[in-house]
Design a protein around this motif. Structure first.
Motif, PDB file in Angstrom:
ATOM      1  N   ALA A  21      13.851  20.000 -16.224  1.00 31.08           N
ATOM      2  CA  ALA A  21      12.753  19.260 -16.822  1.00 31.08           C
ATOM      3  C   ALA A  21      13.177  18.381 -18.139  1.00 31.08           C
ATOM      4  O   ALA A  21      12.754  17.231 -18.425  1.00 31.08           O
ATOM      5  CB  ALA A  21      11.601  19.821 -16.812  1.00 31.08           C
ATOM      6  N   LEU A  22      13.764  19.122 -18.932  1.00 32.03           N
ATOM      7  CA  LEU A  22      14.229  18.746 -20.215  1.00 32.03           C
ATOM      8  C   LEU A  22      15.230  17.471 -20.118  1.00 32.03           C
ATOM      9  O   LEU A  22      15.132  16.681 -20.808  1.00 32.03           O
ATOM     10  CB  LEU A  22      14.706  19.683 -20.958  1.00 32.03           C
ATOM     11  N   ARG A  23      15.914  17.590 -18.997  1.00 31.02           N
ATOM     12  CA  ARG A  23      16.958  16.634 -18.631  1.00 31.02           C
ATOM     13  C   ARG A  23      16.221  15.395 -18.415  1.00 31.02           C
ATOM     14  O   ARG A  23      16.698  14.131 -18.941  1.00 31.02           O
ATOM     15  CB  ARG A  23      18.113  17.032 -17.653  1.00 31.02           C
ATOM     16  N   GLU A  24      15.451  15.441 -17.668  1.00 31.90           N
ATOM     17  CA  GLU A  24      14.451  14.268 -17.088  1.00 31.90           C
ATOM     18  C   GLU A  24      13.818  13.496 -18.391  1.00 31.90           C
ATOM     19  O   GLU A  24      13.797  12.311 -18.665  1.00 31.90           O
ATOM     20  CB  GLU A  24      13.558  14.486 -15.937  1.00 31.90           C
TER      21      GLU A  24
ATOM     22  N   ASP B  54      11.861  24.675 -17.820  1.00 36.35           N
ATOM     23  CA  ASP B  54      12.932  23.796 -17.755  1.00 36.35           C
ATOM     24  C   ASP B  54      13.333  23.901 -16.091  1.00 36.35           C
ATOM     25  O   ASP B  54      13.719  22.792 -15.606  1.00 36.35           O
ATOM     26  CB  ASP B  54      14.155  24.086 -18.341  1.00 36.35           C
ATOM     27  N   ALA B  55      13.116  25.034 -15.658  1.00 36.63           N
ATOM     28  CA  ALA B  55      13.792  25.234 -14.216  1.00 36.63           C
ATOM     29  C   ALA B  55      12.679  25.065 -13.247  1.00 36.63           C
ATOM     30  O   ALA B  55      12.792  25.126 -11.753  1.00 36.63           O
ATOM     31  CB  ALA B  55      14.400  26.440 -14.250  1.00 36.63           C
ATOM     32  N   ASP B  56      11.477  24.836 -13.705  1.00 38.07           N
ATOM     33  CA  ASP B  56      10.216  24.639 -12.770  1.00 38.07           C
ATOM     34  C   ASP B  56      10.197  23.444 -12.032  1.00 38.07           C
ATOM     35  O   ASP B  56      10.169  22.540 -12.502  1.00 38.07           O
ATOM     36  CB  ASP B  56       9.078  24.620 -13.755  1.00 38.07           C
ATOM     37  N   PRO B  57      10.294  23.394 -10.677  1.00 33.74           N
ATOM     38  CA  PRO B  57      10.381  22.239  -9.770  1.00 33.74           C
ATOM     39  C   PRO B  57       9.302  21.305  -9.960  1.00 33.74           C
ATOM     40  O   PRO B  57       9.190  20.193  -9.915  1.00 33.74           O
ATOM     41  CB  PRO B  57      10.387  22.815  -8.374  1.00 33.74           C
ATOM     42  N   ARG B  58       8.038  22.057 -10.260  1.00 34.87           N
ATOM     43  CA  ARG B  58       7.055  21.153 -10.304  1.00 34.87           C
ATOM     44  C   ARG B  58       6.921  20.370 -11.516  1.00 34.87           C
ATOM     45  O   ARG B  58       6.735  19.201 -11.636  1.00 34.87           O
ATOM     46  CB  ARG B  58       5.416  22.128 -10.568  1.00 34.87           C
ATOM     47  N   LEU B  59       7.483  20.852 -12.890  1.00 35.81           N
ATOM     48  CA  LEU B  59       7.660  20.167 -14.097  1.00 35.81           C
ATOM     49  C   LEU B  59       8.933  18.943 -13.787  1.00 35.81           C
ATOM     50  O   LEU B  59       8.666  18.081 -14.446  1.00 35.81           O
ATOM     51  CB  LEU B  59       7.880  21.094 -15.192  1.00 35.81           C
TER      52      LEU B  59
ATOM     53  N   ALA C  72       8.224  15.175 -14.423  1.00 37.85           N
ATOM     54  CA  ALA C  72       8.956  14.562 -15.566  1.00 37.85           C
ATOM     55  C   ALA C  72       9.692  13.103 -14.820  1.00 37.85           C
ATOM     56  O   ALA C  72       9.535  12.112 -15.488  1.00 37.85           O
ATOM     57  CB  ALA C  72       9.985  15.257 -16.135  1.00 37.85           C
ATOM     58  N   GLN C  73       9.963  13.343 -13.334  1.00 35.27           N
ATOM     59  CA  GLN C  73      10.547  12.320 -12.892  1.00 35.27           C
ATOM     60  C   GLN C  73       9.413  11.203 -12.573  1.00 35.27           C
ATOM     61  O   GLN C  73       9.912  10.005 -12.479  1.00 35.27           O
ATOM     62  CB  GLN C  73      11.230  12.622 -11.348  1.00 35.27           C
ATOM     63  N   ALA C  74       8.194  11.584 -12.298  1.00 36.46           N
ATOM     64  CA  ALA C  74       7.314  10.817 -11.974  1.00 36.46           C
ATOM     65  C   ALA C  74       6.935   9.902 -12.980  1.00 36.46           C
ATOM     66  O   ALA C  74       6.498   8.621 -13.251  1.00 36.46           O
ATOM     67  CB  ALA C  74       5.792  11.449 -11.526  1.00 36.46           C
ATOM     68  N   VAL C  75       6.899  10.444 -14.417  1.00 46.09           N
ATOM     69  CA  VAL C  75       6.753   9.815 -15.710  1.00 46.09           C
ATOM     70  C   VAL C  75       7.620   8.825 -15.699  1.00 46.09           C
ATOM     71  O   VAL C  75       7.522   7.615 -16.330  1.00 46.09           O
ATOM     72  CB  VAL C  75       6.445  10.811 -16.893  1.00 46.09           C
TER      73      VAL C  75
END
Length: 259
Positions: free
Chosen positions: A71-74, A20-25, A29-32
Protein backbone atom coordinates in the motif's frame (compact mmCIF):
# COMPACT_ATOMS: atom_id res chain seq x y z
CA UNK A 1 10.33 4.51 30.46
CA UNK A 2 13.34 3.94 28.25
CA UNK A 3 12.54 0.24 28.08
CA UNK A 4 9.02 1.03 26.82
CA UNK A 5 10.18 3.03 23.77
CA UNK A 6 11.73 0.10 21.85
CA UNK A 7 8.62 -1.97 22.55
CA UNK A 8 6.33 0.78 21.27
CA UNK A 9 8.50 1.26 18.21
CA UNK A 10 8.38 -2.46 17.51
CA UNK A 11 4.58 -2.53 17.85
CA UNK A 12 4.24 0.51 15.59
CA UNK A 13 6.51 -1.04 12.96
CA UNK A 14 4.52 -4.26 13.07
CA UNK A 15 1.25 -2.36 12.69
CA UNK A 16 2.64 -0.49 9.65
CA UNK A 17 3.77 -3.78 8.09
CA UNK A 18 0.31 -5.27 8.56
CA UNK A 19 -1.36 -2.18 7.08
CA UNK A 20 1.09 -2.13 4.18
CA UNK A 21 0.29 -5.77 3.36
CA UNK A 22 -3.49 -5.37 3.73
CA UNK A 23 -5.06 -6.07 0.29
CA UNK A 24 -7.97 -3.75 1.09
CA UNK A 25 -5.65 -0.79 1.71
CA UNK A 26 -3.68 -1.67 -1.40
CA UNK A 27 -6.86 -1.62 -3.51
CA UNK A 28 -7.89 1.67 -1.90
CA UNK A 29 -4.52 3.23 -2.69
CA UNK A 30 -4.76 2.02 -6.29
CA UNK A 31 -8.27 3.45 -6.59
CA UNK A 32 -7.05 6.83 -5.32
CA UNK A 33 -4.16 6.74 -7.81
CA UNK A 34 -6.57 6.14 -10.68
CA UNK A 35 -8.27 9.46 -9.84
CA UNK A 36 -5.06 11.47 -9.56
CA UNK A 37 -3.72 13.45 -12.53
CA UNK A 38 -1.07 11.72 -14.59
CA UNK A 39 -0.21 8.13 -15.46
CA UNK A 40 -1.90 5.77 -12.96
CA UNK A 41 0.59 3.06 -14.00
CA UNK A 42 3.58 5.23 -13.13
CA UNK A 43 6.23 3.02 -11.57
CA UNK A 44 6.73 0.42 -14.30
CA UNK A 45 10.21 0.19 -15.91
CA UNK A 46 9.24 2.36 -18.88
CA UNK A 47 7.81 5.23 -16.88
CA UNK A 48 10.74 5.52 -14.46
CA UNK A 49 13.50 5.13 -17.05
CA UNK A 50 14.26 8.86 -17.27
CA UNK A 51 16.91 10.88 -15.46
CA UNK A 52 14.44 13.45 -14.08
CA UNK A 53 13.99 13.54 -10.26
CA UNK A 54 10.65 11.63 -10.25
CA UNK A 55 12.20 8.92 -12.44
CA UNK A 56 15.25 8.54 -10.21
CA UNK A 57 13.13 8.33 -7.06
CA UNK A 58 10.69 6.02 -8.81
CA UNK A 59 13.43 3.52 -9.66
CA UNK A 60 14.60 3.51 -6.05
CA UNK A 61 11.08 3.03 -4.75
CA UNK A 62 10.47 0.22 -7.24
CA UNK A 63 13.69 -1.51 -6.17
CA UNK A 64 12.83 -1.24 -2.47
CA UNK A 65 9.27 -2.51 -2.85
CA UNK A 66 9.56 -5.00 -5.69
CA UNK A 67 9.27 -8.14 -3.59
CA UNK A 68 5.59 -7.90 -2.62
CA UNK A 69 2.42 -5.84 -3.09
CA UNK A 70 2.49 -2.72 -0.93
CA UNK A 71 0.00 0.00 0.00
CA UNK A 72 2.85 2.39 0.83
CA UNK A 73 4.36 1.67 -2.59
CA UNK A 74 1.10 2.80 -4.23
CA UNK A 75 1.00 5.95 -2.07
CA UNK A 76 4.60 6.74 -2.97
CA UNK A 77 4.08 6.23 -6.68
CA UNK A 78 0.90 8.30 -6.48
CA UNK A 79 2.91 11.23 -5.15
CA UNK A 80 5.56 10.78 -7.87
CA UNK A 81 2.85 10.47 -10.51
CA UNK A 82 1.44 13.88 -9.54
CA UNK A 83 4.95 15.39 -9.31
CA UNK A 84 5.79 14.17 -12.81
CA UNK A 85 2.54 15.56 -14.21
CA UNK A 86 3.04 18.97 -12.56
CA UNK A 87 6.64 19.12 -13.82
CA UNK A 88 5.46 18.53 -17.38
CA UNK A 89 2.68 21.10 -17.04
CA UNK A 90 5.16 23.72 -15.84
CA UNK A 91 7.54 23.07 -18.72
CA UNK A 92 10.19 20.98 -16.94
CA UNK A 93 9.10 17.93 -18.87
CA UNK A 94 7.97 17.57 -22.48
CA UNK A 95 4.43 16.26 -21.96
CA UNK A 96 2.25 17.02 -24.99
CA UNK A 97 4.66 19.52 -26.48
CA UNK A 98 5.25 19.44 -30.23
CA UNK A 99 8.71 18.11 -31.05
CA UNK A 100 10.85 17.38 -34.07
CA UNK A 101 11.92 13.73 -34.07
CA UNK A 102 15.10 12.59 -35.79
CA UNK A 103 16.08 9.00 -36.57
CA UNK A 104 19.39 7.95 -38.10
CA UNK A 105 21.17 4.73 -39.02
CA UNK A 106 24.10 3.56 -41.10
CA UNK A 107 23.42 1.97 -44.49
CA UNK A 108 25.13 -1.39 -44.95
CA UNK A 109 26.78 -1.34 -41.53
CA UNK A 110 25.57 -4.78 -40.39
CA UNK A 111 26.97 -6.57 -43.44
CA UNK A 112 30.30 -4.79 -43.12
CA UNK A 113 30.51 -5.44 -39.38
CA UNK A 114 30.00 -9.18 -39.88
CA UNK A 115 33.08 -9.30 -42.08
CA UNK A 116 35.18 -6.68 -40.29
CA UNK A 117 34.69 -8.01 -36.75
CA UNK A 118 33.84 -6.44 -33.42
CA UNK A 119 36.89 -4.24 -32.87
CA UNK A 120 36.65 -2.22 -36.12
CA UNK A 121 32.85 -2.07 -35.79
CA UNK A 122 33.02 -0.63 -32.27
CA UNK A 123 35.74 1.80 -33.38
CA UNK A 124 33.52 2.99 -36.22
CA UNK A 125 30.48 3.45 -34.00
CA UNK A 126 32.54 5.48 -31.55
CA UNK A 127 33.78 7.76 -34.29
CA UNK A 128 30.26 8.16 -35.69
CA UNK A 129 28.98 9.07 -32.22
CA UNK A 130 31.78 11.58 -31.75
CA UNK A 131 30.93 13.18 -35.08
CA UNK A 132 27.14 13.18 -34.83
CA UNK A 133 26.17 13.64 -31.18
CA UNK A 134 27.99 16.96 -30.57
CA UNK A 135 26.21 18.37 -33.62
CA UNK A 136 22.86 17.28 -32.20
CA UNK A 137 23.66 19.00 -28.89
CA UNK A 138 24.83 22.17 -30.64
CA UNK A 139 21.52 22.38 -32.49
CA UNK A 140 19.60 22.10 -29.22
CA UNK A 141 18.65 18.45 -29.56
CA UNK A 142 18.78 15.58 -27.10
CA UNK A 143 19.67 11.98 -27.87
CA UNK A 144 16.78 9.88 -26.56
CA UNK A 145 18.32 6.49 -27.25
CA UNK A 146 21.00 4.76 -29.31
CA UNK A 147 19.80 1.99 -31.59
CA UNK A 148 22.80 -0.12 -32.58
CA UNK A 149 24.24 1.82 -35.51
CA UNK A 150 21.66 4.60 -35.25
CA UNK A 151 19.89 6.85 -32.78
CA UNK A 152 16.74 8.76 -32.00
CA UNK A 153 16.87 12.42 -30.95
CA UNK A 154 14.30 15.14 -30.29
CA UNK A 155 14.45 18.88 -30.96
CA UNK A 156 12.32 21.89 -30.17
CA UNK A 157 11.89 22.78 -33.84
CA UNK A 158 12.14 21.15 -37.25
CA UNK A 159 14.87 23.46 -38.58
CA UNK A 160 17.30 22.44 -35.85
CA UNK A 161 16.63 18.75 -36.44
CA UNK A 162 17.19 19.04 -40.19
CA UNK A 163 20.31 21.15 -39.70
CA UNK A 164 21.71 18.59 -37.25
CA UNK A 165 21.05 15.75 -39.70
CA UNK A 166 22.72 17.61 -42.58
CA UNK A 167 25.70 18.64 -40.47
CA UNK A 168 25.98 15.07 -39.21
CA UNK A 169 26.12 13.81 -42.78
CA UNK A 170 29.00 16.19 -43.47
CA UNK A 171 30.85 15.15 -40.30
CA UNK A 172 30.69 11.46 -41.21
CA UNK A 173 32.49 12.05 -44.50
CA UNK A 174 35.76 12.38 -42.59
CA UNK A 175 35.42 8.91 -41.02
CA UNK A 176 37.08 5.80 -42.42
CA UNK A 177 37.82 2.52 -40.63
CA UNK A 178 39.76 -0.20 -42.43
CA UNK A 179 38.78 1.38 -45.72
CA UNK A 180 35.08 1.47 -44.87
CA UNK A 181 33.39 4.87 -45.03
CA UNK A 182 30.04 5.02 -43.22
CA UNK A 183 26.98 6.29 -45.03
CA UNK A 184 24.11 7.58 -42.92
CA UNK A 185 20.45 7.98 -43.69
CA UNK A 186 18.15 10.17 -41.63
CA UNK A 187 14.50 11.11 -41.28
CA UNK A 188 12.78 14.04 -39.56
CA UNK A 189 9.11 14.34 -38.58
CA UNK A 190 7.21 16.72 -36.31
CA UNK A 191 4.47 15.62 -33.95
CA UNK A 192 3.39 15.24 -30.36
CA UNK A 193 4.92 12.00 -29.09
CA UNK A 194 4.01 10.72 -25.66
CA UNK A 195 6.85 11.00 -23.16
CA UNK A 196 7.18 8.01 -20.87
CA UNK A 197 10.18 8.04 -18.56
CA UNK A 198 13.16 9.01 -20.69
CA UNK A 199 11.65 7.73 -23.94
CA UNK A 200 8.97 8.74 -26.42
CA UNK A 201 6.24 6.63 -27.96
CA UNK A 202 3.32 6.98 -30.33
CA UNK A 203 2.32 7.31 -33.94
CA UNK A 204 4.61 10.27 -34.63
CA UNK A 205 7.65 8.33 -33.44
CA UNK A 206 6.73 5.48 -35.78
CA UNK A 207 6.30 7.88 -38.70
CA UNK A 208 9.73 9.45 -38.06
CA UNK A 209 11.31 5.99 -38.00
CA UNK A 210 9.58 5.02 -41.26
CA UNK A 211 10.70 8.23 -42.96
CA UNK A 212 14.30 7.54 -41.94
CA UNK A 213 14.12 3.93 -43.10
CA UNK A 214 12.98 5.09 -46.56
CA UNK A 215 15.95 7.44 -46.99
CA UNK A 216 18.83 6.47 -49.19
CA UNK A 217 22.51 6.49 -48.32
CA UNK A 218 23.63 10.03 -47.48
CA UNK A 219 20.05 11.32 -47.64
CA UNK A 220 17.95 13.32 -45.16
CA UNK A 221 14.21 12.85 -45.68
CA UNK A 222 11.76 15.33 -44.16
CA UNK A 223 8.03 14.80 -43.66
CA UNK A 224 5.61 17.43 -44.88
CA UNK A 225 4.64 18.18 -41.26
CA UNK A 226 8.27 19.05 -40.52
CA UNK A 227 8.70 21.06 -43.73
CA UNK A 228 5.59 23.17 -43.00
CA UNK A 229 7.01 24.26 -39.64
CA UNK A 230 10.31 25.60 -40.96
CA UNK A 231 11.03 29.23 -40.15
CA UNK A 232 13.49 29.52 -43.04
CA UNK A 233 13.35 28.32 -46.62
CA UNK A 234 15.66 25.32 -46.80
CA UNK A 235 16.35 23.84 -50.24
CA UNK A 236 14.38 20.60 -50.67
CA UNK A 237 12.94 18.48 -53.42
CA UNK A 238 9.81 16.38 -53.30
CA UNK A 239 10.36 12.63 -53.13
CA UNK A 240 7.57 11.46 -55.41
CA UNK A 241 8.15 7.76 -55.05
CA UNK A 242 7.71 7.18 -51.36
CA UNK A 243 6.30 4.08 -49.76
CA UNK A 244 6.87 2.94 -46.20
CA UNK A 245 5.09 0.16 -44.39
CA UNK A 246 3.22 1.51 -41.39
CA UNK A 247 3.28 5.14 -42.56
CA UNK A 248 0.14 7.04 -43.65
CA UNK A 249 -0.57 6.52 -47.34
CA UNK A 250 -0.89 10.25 -47.97
CA UNK A 251 2.41 11.10 -46.26
CA UNK A 252 4.57 13.42 -48.35
CA UNK A 253 8.31 13.58 -47.87
CA UNK A 254 11.07 15.82 -49.14
CA UNK A 255 14.81 15.32 -49.51
CA UNK A 256 16.85 18.04 -47.85
CA UNK A 257 19.94 19.30 -49.61
CA UNK A 258 23.00 18.08 -47.75
CA UNK A 259 25.93 20.47 -48.03
Amino acid sequence: MATDNPARSKRLAEALRRADADPRLQRLAQAVRSRLPGDALYGDPLSVAGDDPPGVLGRRLAALSAQRPSALREVGFGALQVWQTLSEAQGRGHGDRELAILFTDLVGFSSWALEAGDTPAVDLLRQVGQGLEPVIAEEGGRVVKRLGDGLMAVFGDAGSAIEAACRGQAALRAISVDGYEPSMRAGVHVGRPRKLGGDYFGVDVNIAARVAAAAGAGEVLVSEAARERLDVDLPMRRRWRFSAKGAPKDLRVYAATVG
